[in-house]
Write a protein that holds these residues in place. Structure first.
Motif, PDB file in Angstrom:
ATOM      1  N   GLU A  72      31.995   2.077  22.524  1.00  8.80           N
ATOM      2  CA  GLU A  72      30.497   2.803  23.557  1.00  8.80           C
ATOM      3  C   GLU A  72      29.569   3.560  22.037  1.00  8.80           C
ATOM      4  OE1 GLU A  72      31.023   5.506  25.448  1.00  8.80           O
ATOM      5  OE2 GLU A  72      31.442   4.581  26.901  1.00  8.80           O
ATOM      6  N   LEU A  73      30.444   3.615  20.588  1.00  6.11           N
ATOM      7  CA  LEU A  73      29.624   3.901  20.017  1.00  6.11           C
ATOM      8  C   LEU A  73      29.579   3.170  18.906  1.00  6.11           C
ATOM      9  CD1 LEU A  73      29.700   6.051  17.383  1.00  6.11           C
ATOM     10  CD2 LEU A  73      31.996   5.488  16.372  1.00  6.11           C
ATOM     11  N   LEU A  74      30.467   1.479  19.028  1.00  8.08           N
ATOM     12  CA  LEU A  74      29.787   0.376  18.516  1.00  8.08           C
ATOM     13  C   LEU A  74      28.741  -0.210  18.923  1.00  8.08           C
ATOM     14  CD1 LEU A  74      33.023  -1.029  17.262  1.00  8.08           C
ATOM     15  CD2 LEU A  74      32.031   0.035  15.546  1.00  8.08           C
ATOM     16  N   GLU A  75      28.676   0.261  20.502  1.00 11.12           N
ATOM     17  CA  GLU A  75      27.214  -0.602  20.605  1.00 11.12           C
ATOM     18  C   GLU A  75      26.309  -0.010  20.654  1.00 11.12           C
ATOM     19  OE1 GLU A  75      24.625  -2.929  22.869  1.00 11.12           O
ATOM     20  OE2 GLU A  75      27.318  -3.737  22.154  1.00 11.12           O
ATOM     21  N   ASN A  76      26.179   1.112  20.262  1.00 16.25           N
ATOM     22  CA  ASN A  76      25.441   2.409  20.411  1.00 16.25           C
ATOM     23  C   ASN A  76      24.775   1.469  18.853  1.00 16.25           C
ATOM     24  OD1 ASN A  76      24.921   3.841  22.572  1.00 16.25           O
ATOM     25  ND2 ASN A  76      26.598   5.464  20.942  1.00 16.25           N
ATOM     26  N   VAL A  77      25.510   1.729  17.779  1.00 24.37           N
ATOM     27  CA  VAL A  77      25.263   1.592  16.597  1.00 24.37           C
ATOM     28  C   VAL A  77      24.632   0.001  16.590  1.00 24.37           C
ATOM     29  CG1 VAL A  77      25.621   1.425  14.296  1.00 24.37           C
ATOM     30  CG2 VAL A  77      27.344   2.854  15.333  1.00 24.37           C
ATOM     31  N   MET A  78      25.297  -1.125  17.369  1.00 22.19           N
ATOM     32  CA  MET A  78      24.531  -2.570  17.015  1.00 22.19           C
ATOM     33  C   MET A  78      23.176  -2.416  17.798  1.00 22.19           C
ATOM     34  SD  MET A  78      26.157  -4.927  15.792  1.00 22.19           S
ATOM     35  CE  MET A  78      25.865  -6.215  16.794  1.00 22.19           C
ATOM     36  N   ALA A  79      22.988  -1.559  19.017  1.00 17.86           N
ATOM     37  CA  ALA A  79      21.661  -1.458  19.877  1.00 17.86           C
ATOM     38  C   ALA A  79      20.408  -0.681  18.733  1.00 17.86           C
ATOM     39  CB  ALA A  79      21.837  -0.373  20.359  1.00 17.86           C
ATOM     40  N   SER A  80      20.674  -0.031  17.406  1.00 20.58           N
ATOM     41  CA  SER A  80      20.014   0.217  16.552  1.00 20.58           C
ATOM     42  C   SER A  80      19.432  -0.305  15.467  1.00 20.58           C
ATOM     43  CB  SER A  80      20.645   1.912  15.641  1.00 20.58           C
ATOM     44  OG  SER A  80      20.310   2.803  16.879  1.00 20.58           O
ATOM     45  N   ILE A  81      19.604  -1.594  15.475  1.00 17.68           N
ATOM     46  CA  ILE A  81      19.708  -1.895  13.850  1.00 17.68           C
ATOM     47  C   ILE A  81      20.126  -3.990  14.218  1.00 17.68           C
ATOM     48  CG2 ILE A  81      20.813  -1.132  12.259  1.00 17.68           C
ATOM     49  CD1 ILE A  81      23.903  -2.210  12.616  1.00 17.68           C
ATOM     50  N   ARG A  82      20.009  -4.061  15.951  1.00 22.50           N
ATOM     51  CA  ARG A  82      20.636  -5.895  16.082  1.00 22.50           C
ATOM     52  C   ARG A  82      18.527  -5.961  16.228  1.00 22.50           C
ATOM     53  NH1 ARG A  82      22.825  -4.952  21.347  1.00 22.50           N
ATOM     54  NH2 ARG A  82      24.849  -6.011  20.124  1.00 22.50           N
ATOM     55  N   THR A  83      18.034  -4.947  16.693  1.00 25.35           N
ATOM     56  CA  THR A  83      15.859  -5.418  16.316  1.00 25.35           C
ATOM     57  C   THR A  83      15.910  -5.951  15.452  1.00 25.35           C
ATOM     58  OG1 THR A  83      15.684  -4.286  18.322  1.00 25.35           O
ATOM     59  CG2 THR A  83      13.869  -4.586  17.266  1.00 25.35           C
ATOM     60  N   GLN A  84      16.326  -5.344  13.786  1.00 27.75           N
ATOM     61  CA  GLN A  84      16.141  -5.181  12.554  1.00 27.75           C
ATOM     62  C   GLN A  84      16.905  -6.627  12.106  1.00 27.75           C
ATOM     63  OE1 GLN A  84      16.192  -1.839  10.264  1.00 27.75           O
ATOM     64  NE2 GLN A  84      16.905  -0.712  12.230  1.00 27.75           N
ATOM     65  N   SER A  85      18.314  -7.234  12.532  1.00 30.77           N
ATOM     66  CA  SER A  85      18.601  -8.148  12.316  1.00 30.77           C
ATOM     67  C   SER A  85      17.841  -9.384  12.538  1.00 30.77           C
ATOM     68  CB  SER A  85      19.925  -8.491  12.094  1.00 30.77           C
ATOM     69  OG  SER A  85      20.039  -8.163  14.199  1.00 30.77           O
ATOM     70  N   ARG A  86      17.602  -9.018  13.794  1.00 30.64           N
ATOM     71  CA  ARG A  86      16.398 -10.441  14.095  1.00 30.64           C
ATOM     72  C   ARG A  86      15.695 -10.700  13.876  1.00 30.64           C
ATOM     73  NH1 ARG A  86      17.445  -8.490  20.535  1.00 30.64           N
ATOM     74  NH2 ARG A  86      19.867  -9.820  21.232  1.00 30.64           N
ATOM     75  N   GLU A  87      14.753  -9.696  13.620  1.00 27.03           N
ATOM     76  CA  GLU A  87      13.666  -9.789  13.083  1.00 27.03           C
ATOM     77  C   GLU A  87      13.723 -10.384  11.256  1.00 27.03           C
ATOM     78  OE1 GLU A  87      11.720  -6.111  12.497  1.00 27.03           O
ATOM     79  OE2 GLU A  87      11.205  -6.357  14.750  1.00 27.03           O
ATOM     80  N   LYS A  88      14.696 -10.420  10.813  1.00 24.80           N
ATOM     81  CA  LYS A  88      14.996 -11.160   9.711  1.00 24.80           C
ATOM     82  C   LYS A  88      16.173 -11.691   9.277  1.00 24.80           C
ATOM     83  CE  LYS A  88      14.584  -5.927   7.298  1.00 24.80           C
ATOM     84  NZ  LYS A  88      15.158  -5.455   6.343  1.00 24.80           N
ATOM     85  N   HIS A  89      16.326 -12.361  10.892  1.00 26.03           N
ATOM     86  CA  HIS A  89      16.821 -13.210  11.272  1.00 26.03           C
ATOM     87  C   HIS A  89      18.509 -13.483  10.284  1.00 26.03           C
ATOM     88  CE1 HIS A  89      13.580 -15.420  12.107  1.00 26.03           C
ATOM     89  NE2 HIS A  89      12.970 -15.375  11.095  1.00 26.03           N
ATOM     90  N   GLN A  90      18.378 -12.415  11.149  1.00 23.71           N
ATOM     91  CA  GLN A  90      20.155 -12.072  10.010  1.00 23.71           C
ATOM     92  C   GLN A  90      21.383 -12.058  11.533  1.00 23.71           C
ATOM     93  OE1 GLN A  90      19.455  -8.441   8.300  1.00 23.71           O
ATOM     94  NE2 GLN A  90      19.562  -9.476   6.732  1.00 23.71           N
ATOM     95  N   THR A  91      22.010 -13.379  10.931  1.00 20.36           N
ATOM     96  CA  THR A  91      23.789 -12.514  11.850  1.00 20.36           C
ATOM     97  C   THR A  91      24.509 -11.341  11.760  1.00 20.36           C
ATOM     98  OG1 THR A  91      23.373 -15.116  12.438  1.00 20.36           O
ATOM     99  CG2 THR A  91      25.223 -13.592  13.643  1.00 20.36           C
ATOM    100  N   LEU A  92      25.108 -10.724  12.761  1.00 18.89           N
ATOM    101  CA  LEU A  92      25.359  -9.761  12.388  1.00 18.89           C
ATOM    102  C   LEU A  92      26.537  -9.571  13.425  1.00 18.89           C
ATOM    103  CD1 LEU A  92      26.052  -7.303  10.898  1.00 18.89           C
ATOM    104  CD2 LEU A  92      24.811  -5.911  13.154  1.00 18.89           C
TER     105      LEU A  92
END
Length: 320
Positions: free
Chosen positions: A276-296
């Motif tokens: 759950e902690l990791l999912e919260n972290v991913m939710a916080s930065i997933r949008t930014q990584s998509r905007e920059k065309h990065q794969t996390l």
């Protein structure tokens, strides 16, 4: 006659005739008002002088009188209301050497320089001189220890080639000043440390705040774009919640500056699920990584235990 009282001196002289019983008495009255007032003024001056002597005796340990033209030094002694003066053997330079140079701590000799202290208040070839010269020196005592002494050189206003030298032991005062200075330095260092901690803290916090804020902005944009898709909107809102909670915790950290100034952080232990902690972290930065065309990619397969006890907020900060 002017209805005031005056002092007068009265003398009675009685004369008896040895050959008869006649007695003659003369009474002589003389006004002494001015004399009486003068005596009272002299008495007041003497009392004031005694007070001044006592004050000087309490203020200074030694007093010397220097006659530069005749190259001699006198020691002034104040005791019992009397002033004594004793000529010391040796020239002014000899006595200055014995009083200061030979007793001076080796670490302070460079401070004095080549000139004798008493020369600083004597007129030079242009008639220029200091009105007073005062300095503190670390001098050797008869007991074998070094103590701080303050020495003042004050020239005579009427004769600049004569001066008084006042010597006072200020060792305890100097130690108190050093202790006070040490406390001030400690307070200054503590204040600078607190300011540095606050600057570093705010710098890091400003960076940490951008991540959940960007997530909230990005997820809000997604929700507005998919307003007709209830499932997507609910998913965005569910992901906004942990980011907003994390942002709120960061804001509370900034507001609680007392812990920052002390340089101490209190860890709060709680039980939580790692996924759950990791999912919260991913939710916080997933949008930014998509905007920059990065794969996390986050790999949790080697995590041995699904739950852990830790400071969830701090761990989330580290991962972000």
């Amino acid at each position: 006659p002017d209805m005031r009282y005056y002092w007068s001196s009265t003398h009675a002289i009685r004369l008896t005739n040895p050959y008869s019983s006649d007695v003659l008495q003369y009474i002589l009255v003389r006004p002494i008002d001015e004399q009486k007032h003068l005596e009272e003024e002299i008495g007041r001056v003497r009392m004031a002088a005694n007070r001044y002597r006592s004050a000087i005796t309490m203020t200074f340990d030694h007093i010397y009188e220097v006659d530069a033209k005749n190259d001699c030094v006198y020691e002034i002694m104040l005791s019992g209301g009397n002033v004594g003066r004793e000529k010391l053997n040796g020239t002014i330079e000899d006595l200055n050497r014995a009083m200061i140079l030979d007793r001076m701590h080796p670490g302070h000799r460079e401070k004095l320089g080549q000139d004798m202290p008493w020369m600083k208040v004597l007129p030079d070839e242009n008639g220029n001189a200091l009105k007073i010269y005062e300095d503190d020196w670390f001098l050797l005592q008869s007991s074998g220890e070094y103590r701080w002494e303050r020495i003042q050189f004050i020239p005579d206003e009427d004769n600049p080639y004569e001066m008084l030298i006042f010597v006072k032991d200020i060792h305890e005062v100097k130690l108190r000043e050093e202790r006070q200075r040490g406390l001030l330095y400690e307070a200054l260092a503590s204040a600078e440390q607190a300011n540095a901690a606050k600057r570093d803290f705010l710098s890091r916090m400003s960076h940490d705040m951008r991540t959940p804020m960007n997530a909230i902005v990005g997820l809000t944009t997604i929700a507005r774009a998919r307003v007709d898709d209830q499932e997507k909107v609910l998913d965005a809102l569910d992901k906004i919640r942990p980011s907003s909670q994390h942002l709120l915790r960061l804001i509370n950290e900034v507001l609680d500056m007392s812990r920052v100034e002390s340089g101490k952080i209190t860890l709060e232990e709680e039980l939580f699920v790692i996924s759950e902690l990791l999912e919260n972290v991913m939710a916080s930065i997933r949008t930014q990584s998509r905007e920059k065309h990065q794969t996390l990619v986050v790999d949790t397969q080697r995590v041995r235990y699904p739950r852990m006890v830790a400071d969830r907020f701090r761990l989330e900060q580290i991962l972000l």
